[in-house]
Design a protein around this motif. Structure first.
Motif, mmCIF file in Angstrom:
data_model
loop_
_atom_site.group_PDB
_atom_site.id
_atom_site.type_symbol
_atom_site.label_atom_id
_atom_site.label_comp_id
_atom_site.label_asym_id
_atom_site.label_seq_id
_atom_site.Cartn_x
_atom_site.Cartn_y
_atom_site.Cartn_z
ATOM 1 N N PHE A 12 0.618 -1.128 -0.099
ATOM 2 C CA PHE A 12 -0.179 0.156 0.350
ATOM 3 C C PHE A 12 0.474 1.248 0.139
ATOM 4 N N LYS A 13 1.693 1.270 0.727
ATOM 5 C CA LYS A 13 2.943 2.125 0.869
ATOM 6 C C LYS A 13 4.015 2.654 1.194
ATOM 7 N N ALA A 14 4.273 3.049 0.273
ATOM 8 C CA ALA A 14 6.301 3.271 0.928
ATOM 9 C C ALA A 14 7.031 3.764 1.474
ATOM 10 N N VAL A 15 8.303 3.504 2.035
ATOM 11 C CA VAL A 15 8.195 4.116 3.241
ATOM 12 C C VAL A 15 9.481 5.909 2.919
ATOM 13 N N MET A 16 9.358 6.443 3.218
ATOM 14 C CA MET A 16 9.846 7.774 2.090
ATOM 15 C C MET A 16 10.835 8.586 4.060
ATOM 16 N N ALA A 17 11.476 9.012 4.209
ATOM 17 C CA ALA A 17 11.608 10.006 4.471
ATOM 18 C C ALA A 17 11.031 11.290 4.918
ATOM 19 N N SER A 18 10.616 12.044 3.872
ATOM 20 C CA SER A 18 10.034 13.024 4.135
ATOM 21 C C SER A 18 8.800 12.819 2.822
ATOM 22 N N PRO A 19 6.991 13.296 3.105
ATOM 23 C CA PRO A 19 6.128 13.001 2.135
ATOM 24 C C PRO A 19 6.693 13.365 0.826
ATOM 25 N N LEU A 20 6.122 13.174 0.215
ATOM 26 C CA LEU A 20 6.200 12.976 -1.653
ATOM 27 C C LEU A 20 5.571 15.209 -1.777
ATOM 28 N N LEU A 21 4.522 15.459 -1.611
ATOM 29 C CA LEU A 21 4.177 16.671 -1.509
ATOM 30 C C LEU A 21 3.242 17.132 -0.082
ATOM 31 N N ARG A 22 3.649 18.321 1.012
ATOM 32 C CA ARG A 22 3.492 18.545 1.668
ATOM 33 C C ARG A 22 3.207 19.992 1.564
ATOM 34 N N ILE A 23 1.844 20.636 2.069
ATOM 35 C CA ILE A 23 1.913 22.223 1.999
ATOM 36 C C ILE A 23 1.640 23.011 3.482
ATOM 37 N N HIS A 24 2.400 23.671 3.790
ATOM 38 C CA HIS A 24 2.441 24.217 4.787
ATOM 39 C C HIS A 24 1.848 25.440 4.959
ATOM 40 N N ASN A 25 0.880 26.033 5.796
ATOM 41 C CA ASN A 25 0.399 27.390 6.249
ATOM 42 C C ASN A 25 0.445 27.799 4.741
ATOM 43 N N LEU A 26 -0.362 27.076 3.946
ATOM 44 C CA LEU A 26 -0.261 28.273 2.829
ATOM 45 C C LEU A 26 -1.713 28.869 2.568
ATOM 46 N N THR A 27 -1.461 30.227 2.496
ATOM 47 C CA THR A 27 -2.362 30.676 2.473
ATOM 48 C C THR A 27 -2.207 32.458 1.023
ATOM 49 N N PHE A 28 -3.575 32.281 0.941
ATOM 50 C CA PHE A 28 -4.212 32.701 -1.065
ATOM 51 C C PHE A 28 -4.949 33.919 -0.114
ATOM 52 N N ALA A 29 -5.141 35.325 -0.998
ATOM 53 C CA ALA A 29 -5.917 35.935 -0.543
ATOM 54 C C ALA A 29 -5.864 36.833 -2.236
ATOM 55 N N VAL A 30 -6.842 37.363 -2.114
ATOM 56 C CA VAL A 30 -7.137 37.751 -3.827
ATOM 57 C C VAL A 30 -8.225 39.057 -3.505
ATOM 58 N N GLU A 31 -8.010 40.290 -3.648
ATOM 59 C CA GLU A 31 -8.952 41.851 -3.631
ATOM 60 C C GLU A 31 -9.119 41.595 -1.667
ATOM 61 N N GLY A 32 -8.574 41.267 -1.102
ATOM 62 C CA GLY A 32 -8.643 41.796 0.737
ATOM 63 C C GLY A 32 -9.409 40.510 0.939
ATOM 64 N N ARG A 33 -10.235 39.156 -0.021
ATOM 65 C CA ARG A 33 -10.685 38.515 0.658
ATOM 66 C C ARG A 33 -9.752 36.865 0.772
ATOM 67 N N THR A 34 -9.720 36.327 1.332
ATOM 68 C CA THR A 34 -9.295 34.891 1.525
ATOM 69 C C THR A 34 -10.088 34.027 1.504
ATOM 70 N N ILE A 35 -9.009 32.807 0.669
ATOM 71 C CA ILE A 35 -9.825 31.735 -0.121
ATOM 72 C C ILE A 35 -8.932 30.674 0.308
ATOM 73 N N LEU A 36 -7.826 30.711 1.030
ATOM 74 C CA LEU A 36 -6.515 29.743 1.142
ATOM 75 C C LEU A 36 -6.858 30.430 2.803
ATOM 76 N N ASP A 37 -6.471 29.815 4.053
ATOM 77 C CA ASP A 37 -6.149 30.496 4.790
ATOM 78 C C ASP A 37 -5.112 29.348 6.091
ATOM 79 N N ARG A 38 -4.043 29.481 5.735
ATOM 80 C CA ARG A 38 -2.542 28.660 6.681
ATOM 81 C C ARG A 38 -3.197 27.031 6.099
ATOM 82 N N LEU A 39 -3.677 26.519 4.786
ATOM 83 C CA LEU A 39 -3.880 25.533 4.910
ATOM 84 C C LEU A 39 -2.554 24.195 4.700
ATOM 85 N N ASN A 40 -2.979 23.031 5.286
ATOM 86 C CA ASN A 40 -1.319 22.432 6.042
ATOM 87 C C ASN A 40 -2.233 20.882 5.254
ATOM 88 N N LEU A 41 -1.160 20.323 4.239
ATOM 89 C CA LEU A 41 -1.745 19.106 4.396
ATOM 90 C C LEU A 41 -0.400 18.490 3.819
#
Length: 193
Positions: A12-41
């Motif tokens: 099912f799963k390979a053993v790796m030292a770190s994830p293939l994809l790491r998202i840390h505190n991802l934030t995105f705002a446009v025109e003063g509106r926050t769409i993503l607020d510190r997303l972690n995955l």
């Protein structure tokens, strides 16, 4: 060893030292509106994550940020893919690393069969196994033409089989599904029932 080979060898799963994809505190705002607020995955090889949410909740925004689409630059956070800072790379470099974005309506290729489509540029690929992996019966689909006779779901299944063959991470904008490389149902991959 490739991610897919690691996954196949580990079940099912390979053993790796770190994830293939790491998202840390991802934030995105446009025109003063926050769409993503510190997303972690974190996504390990062989894992599939589906993010569900109402229209306007940021699923497509996340997909576009990961791919580096024009006009989509985070206002904060980091994204590391296979040890590489993804946010510093242009879209074509991200694609070279193995990221791909699935549009809601895949392209149709008139005049070729599903088998031909799945083996273009993938010498040694097994189209029957790939079709089983995505829930399509090879006996019904491998010799069908990739044209208007395929429903949207059938076409998406054929496209998904192709993506699993060549991409390390697939981002599907329609349902925002993020699949790490080498996804496998299990070591024996019984998809008949």
């Amino acid at each position: 060893m490739s991610d897919a080979a690691s996954c196949a060898g580990a079940g099912f799963k390979a053993v790796m030292a770190s994830p293939l994809l790491r998202i840390h505190n991802l934030t995105f705002a446009v025109e003063g509106r926050t769409i993503l607020d510190r997303l972690n995955l974190a996504i390990e090889p062989c894992e599939i994550h589906a993010l569900l949410g109402a229209n306007g909740s940021g699923k497509t925004t996340l997909a576009y940020l990961l791919m580096g689409c024009e006009g989509y630059r985070p206002t904060g956070g980091t994204v590391v893919f296979a040890g590489t800072d993804l946010l510093t790379l242009p879209i074509h470099e991200r694609a070279k690393l193995g990221l791909t974005l699935a549009w809601q309506e895949p392209a149709r290729f008139e005049g070729i069969t599903v088998r031909e489509y799945l083996t273009l540029g993938h010498a040694g690929g097994d189209p029957e196994w790939l079709l089983k992996l995505v829930g399509l019966d090879p006996d019904r689909y491998v010799d069908r033409l990739v044209d208007k006779t395929l429903s949207g779901g059938e076409l998406t299944g054929a496209w998904l089989a192709d993506v699993f063959l060549g991409a390390r991470v697939r981002i599907d904008d329609q349902r925002l599904t993020i699949a790490g490389a080498g996804f496998r149902l299990n070591a024996s991959a019984d998809t008949d029932g």
